[in-house]
Motif scaffolding. Structure first.
Motif, mmCIF file in Angstrom:
data_model
loop_
_atom_site.group_PDB
_atom_site.id
_atom_site.type_symbol
_atom_site.label_atom_id
_atom_site.label_comp_id
_atom_site.label_asym_id
_atom_site.label_seq_id
_atom_site.Cartn_x
_atom_site.Cartn_y
_atom_site.Cartn_z
ATOM 1 N N GLY A 116 0.796 -1.223 0.000
ATOM 2 C CA GLY A 116 0.000 0.000 0.000
ATOM 3 C C GLY A 116 0.815 1.254 0.000
ATOM 4 O O GLY A 116 0.294 2.338 0.182
ATOM 5 N N GLY A 117 2.122 1.165 -0.183
ATOM 6 C CA GLY A 117 2.948 2.357 -0.231
ATOM 7 C C GLY A 117 2.814 3.036 -1.557
ATOM 8 O O GLY A 117 2.461 2.432 -2.557
ATOM 9 N N ALA A 118 3.125 4.328 -1.619
ATOM 10 C CA ALA A 118 3.044 5.085 -2.863
ATOM 11 C C ALA A 118 4.443 5.398 -3.341
ATOM 12 O O ALA A 118 5.326 5.742 -2.568
ATOM 13 N N ALA A 119 4.657 5.290 -4.652
ATOM 14 C CA ALA A 119 5.984 5.515 -5.204
ATOM 15 C C ALA A 119 6.476 6.911 -4.941
ATOM 16 O O ALA A 119 7.665 7.156 -4.823
ATOM 17 N N ASP A 120 5.555 7.875 -4.847
ATOM 18 C CA ASP A 120 5.972 9.264 -4.692
ATOM 19 C C ASP A 120 5.606 9.803 -3.321
ATOM 20 O O ASP A 120 5.362 10.986 -3.165
ATOM 21 N N SER A 121 5.563 8.916 -2.297
ATOM 22 C CA SER A 121 5.115 9.361 -0.981
ATOM 23 C C SER A 121 6.019 10.418 -0.388
ATOM 24 O O SER A 121 5.616 11.162 0.480
ATOM 25 N N GLY A 122 7.263 10.496 -0.867
ATOM 26 C CA GLY A 122 8.155 11.514 -0.347
ATOM 27 C C GLY A 122 8.247 12.720 -1.261
ATOM 28 O O GLY A 122 9.121 13.565 -1.103
ATOM 29 N N GLU A 123 7.357 12.786 -2.217
ATOM 30 C CA GLU A 123 7.403 13.854 -3.207
ATOM 31 C C GLU A 123 7.205 15.223 -2.559
ATOM 32 O O GLU A 123 6.382 15.390 -1.679
ATOM 33 N N ALA A 124 8.022 16.190 -2.967
ATOM 34 C CA ALA A 124 7.834 17.564 -2.493
ATOM 35 C C ALA A 124 6.568 18.117 -3.122
ATOM 36 O O ALA A 124 6.424 18.108 -4.338
ATOM 37 N N ILE A 125 5.654 18.600 -2.312
ATOM 38 C CA ILE A 125 4.343 18.993 -2.849
ATOM 39 C C ILE A 125 4.025 20.448 -2.584
ATOM 40 O O ILE A 125 2.884 20.846 -2.726
ATOM 41 N N ASP A 126 5.009 21.231 -2.197
ATOM 42 C CA ASP A 126 4.705 22.625 -1.879
ATOM 43 C C ASP A 126 4.002 23.313 -3.045
ATOM 44 O O ASP A 126 3.010 23.998 -2.874
ATOM 45 N N ASP A 127 4.531 23.161 -4.253
ATOM 46 C CA ASP A 127 3.916 23.804 -5.412
ATOM 47 C C ASP A 127 2.538 23.236 -5.698
ATOM 48 O O ASP A 127 1.637 23.949 -6.138
ATOM 49 N N ASP A 128 2.360 21.945 -5.472
ATOM 50 C CA ASP A 128 1.062 21.337 -5.726
ATOM 51 C C ASP A 128 0.001 21.876 -4.768
ATOM 52 O O ASP A 128 -1.150 22.064 -5.145
ATOM 53 N N VAL A 129 0.373 22.117 -3.521
ATOM 54 C CA VAL A 129 -0.589 22.684 -2.577
ATOM 55 C C VAL A 129 -0.979 24.091 -3.011
ATOM 56 O O VAL A 129 -2.146 24.485 -2.933
ATOM 57 N N LEU A 130 -0.014 24.863 -3.489
ATOM 58 C CA LEU A 130 -0.333 26.203 -3.974
ATOM 59 C C LEU A 130 -1.256 26.125 -5.187
ATOM 60 O O LEU A 130 -2.195 26.921 -5.321
ATOM 61 N N ARG A 131 -1.009 25.167 -6.078
ATOM 62 C CA ARG A 131 -1.910 24.972 -7.224
ATOM 63 C C ARG A 131 -3.313 24.631 -6.736
ATOM 64 O O ARG A 131 -4.317 25.060 -7.317
ATOM 65 N N LEU A 132 -3.373 23.835 -5.668
ATOM 66 C CA LEU A 132 -4.666 23.460 -5.118
ATOM 67 C C LEU A 132 -5.428 24.705 -4.655
ATOM 68 O O LEU A 132 -6.628 24.844 -4.902
ATOM 69 N N VAL A 133 -4.736 25.622 -3.993
ATOM 70 C CA VAL A 133 -5.367 26.855 -3.531
ATOM 71 C C VAL A 133 -5.866 27.676 -4.711
ATOM 72 O O VAL A 133 -7.013 28.140 -4.722
ATOM 73 N N PHE A 134 -5.013 27.856 -5.719
ATOM 74 C CA PHE A 134 -5.414 28.669 -6.863
ATOM 75 C C PHE A 134 -6.544 28.019 -7.654
ATOM 76 O O PHE A 134 -7.414 28.707 -8.196
ATOM 77 N N THR A 135 -6.549 26.683 -7.737
ATOM 78 C CA THR A 135 -7.628 25.999 -8.452
ATOM 79 C C THR A 135 -8.950 26.190 -7.724
ATOM 80 O O THR A 135 -9.984 26.485 -8.342
ATOM 81 N N ALA A 136 -8.939 26.028 -6.401
ATOM 82 C CA ALA A 136 -10.166 26.200 -5.628
ATOM 83 C C ALA A 136 -10.671 27.636 -5.678
ATOM 84 O O ALA A 136 -11.863 27.884 -5.495
#
Length: 433
Positions: A116-136
């Motif tokens: 059940g582990g994810a290949a990208d579980s350690g992925e840096a997501i700072d930019d993705d969280v910001l994209r999430l804010v702008f999308t919402a």
């Protein structure tokens, strides 16, 4: 967010649930994981599926699976990665059902292990969280829908918590979130950070949700924690990123200043057992002076742009008065009253009026503050909120009207949804007995 998630989950796993733990304990654990990891999980899913609304649905379905499976299997070593992996598999199943097995499916499936582990579980997501804010905060949504949706998917707040922040019924918040997700899906909104030309159209909403996320972290509306520092610090991080994107926007810097000032007190706001320490009782030597300095600098940058102070700048100036004062008694309350008056004209709000009443009571006397509070009560504003009777009780106590004060504080305790705040109010009422 990634750093916050690892630290929070590490602490939680020290006494993580094991097989056979009761359902209530698992539910609390799942709730804690969701609060810490929800933005990262939804951001990752939105990135790989390209569908914001579906991503949030997938994450919620994974939470349902966790509630069903973890009581018997135990909490996995990396709960956030488990939820992400399960949600991704649900996306794969969805694509399979729609006969859309393409490169996205093969790339997503690659690397998922049997545990059940994810290949990208350690992925840096700072930019993705910001994209999430702008999308919402997409302009296709109304302001209220933008804020509610972002608080839900980025802040991890429940609909009940969001309803308390807005002082509206829970059903209203639920409708806003459902409608917002449907609207984004219908508009086929891409998951992306918009170009600079589009920032201004979304900036007000982005700043608004960052502020509300910080507010919920600074003073939790429910639960058994006085504050959720990890949530507030994530909002501060996002605020700094946004201010860097729009360096000529005064209110972006002002919001950062406000959060810096407020966060500087975190080390003094609770005791070792998590119980609250109110402003008058805080050890000001424990306030983070470096952070206060960053707040002063950020507010100065906002003022240097020469556009006059907006709502965030006025609030930051109020917070600065508290941050630089040696004590409560030596605080410049007259200046705070003036700042609240300006804020009330610029952004009318009954909570602002209530805070002004407190400042007036410190600058002039409790009788003057009580008159303002009674005017707010007569208007019907803040009906059902614990804030009004808690302030009224404090002022009545200072006037020596102890029986009335005890009644108001008891009422406030009954309305407070946060367990720590409720206990503070009960203790104050008991002290008057």
């Amino acid at each position: 967010m990634a750093r916050r998630g690892r630290a929070g989950l590490s602490a939680m796993n020290a006494d993580a649930a094991t097989p056979g733990v009761d359902g209530a304990g698992i539910r609390r654990t799942v709730d804690a994981v969701w609060r810490i990891e929800s933005a990262r999980i939804v951001a990752t899913l939105a990135k790989v599926t390209g569908d914001f609304a579906w991503a949030e649905d997938l994450a919620q379905e994974a939470v349902v699976d966790a509630l069903a499976q973890w009581p018997s299997t135990g909490v996995p070593q990396n709960p956030g990665a488990w939820l992400t992996a399960v949600a991704k598999r649900k996306a794969i199943d969805g694509w399979r059902r729609r006969e859309r097995l393409d490169d996205r499916y093969r790339a997503l499936a690659h690397g998922l292990d049997e545990h059940g582990g994810a290949a990208d579980s350690g992925e840096a997501i700072d930019d993705d969280v910001l994209r999430l804010v702008f999308t919402a905060c997409h302009p296709v949504l109304g302001r209220e829908a933008q804020v509610a949706l972002t608080l839900r998917v980025v802040g991890g707040l429940s609909t009940e918590e969001i309803a308390r922040l807005f002082l509206v019924p829970v059903a209203t918040v639920q409708q806003r979130i459902v409608r917002a997700k449907k609207t984004l899906a219908a508009a086929k909104t891409p998951f992306e950070t918009p170009g600079p030309s589009e920032w201004s159209a979304r900036l007000g909403s982005v700043l608004g949700v960052v502020y509300l996320i910080f507010t919920e972290g600074y003073s939790a509306t429910s639960g058994d924690r006085w504050m959720r520092a990890e949530l507030a610090l994530e909002a501060l991080r996002l605020g700094r990123v946004v201010a860097g994107l729009v360096p000529r926007e005064a209110e972006a810097h002002a919001l950062v200043a406000l959060m810096e000032f407020q966060a500087s007190r975190f080390g003094a706001r609770t005791r070792s057992d998590g119980s609250p320490v109110l402003l008058a009782d805080q050890d000001r030597s424990r306030w983070d002076r470096a952070q206060i300095g960053r707040g002063v600098a950020a507010l100065a940058r906002a003022d240097e742009l020469g556009r006059g102070r907006g709502p965030y700048a006025l609030q930051a100036a109020i917070a600065e008065c508290h941050a630089v004062a040696p004590s409560v008694d030596e605080t410049d309350w007259e200046r705070i009253v003036l700042l609240y008056e300006a804020l009330g004209r610029l952004a009318p709000n009954p909570v602002v009026d209530l805070n002004r009443a407190v400042a007036v009571s410190m600058a002039v006397g409790p009788a003057s503050g009580l008159r303002i509070v009674d005017e707010i009560a007569a208007s019907g504003a803040l009906r059902g909120s614990h804030l009004l009777p808690s302030v009224r009780g404090e002022l009545l106590a200072r006037l020596g009207r102890l029986a009335e004060a005890r009644s108001e504080l008891t009422t406030a305790a009954g309305l407070a949804a946060n367990a720590r705040e409720r206990q503070v109010l009960r203790d104050k009422a008991a002290a008057l007995g």
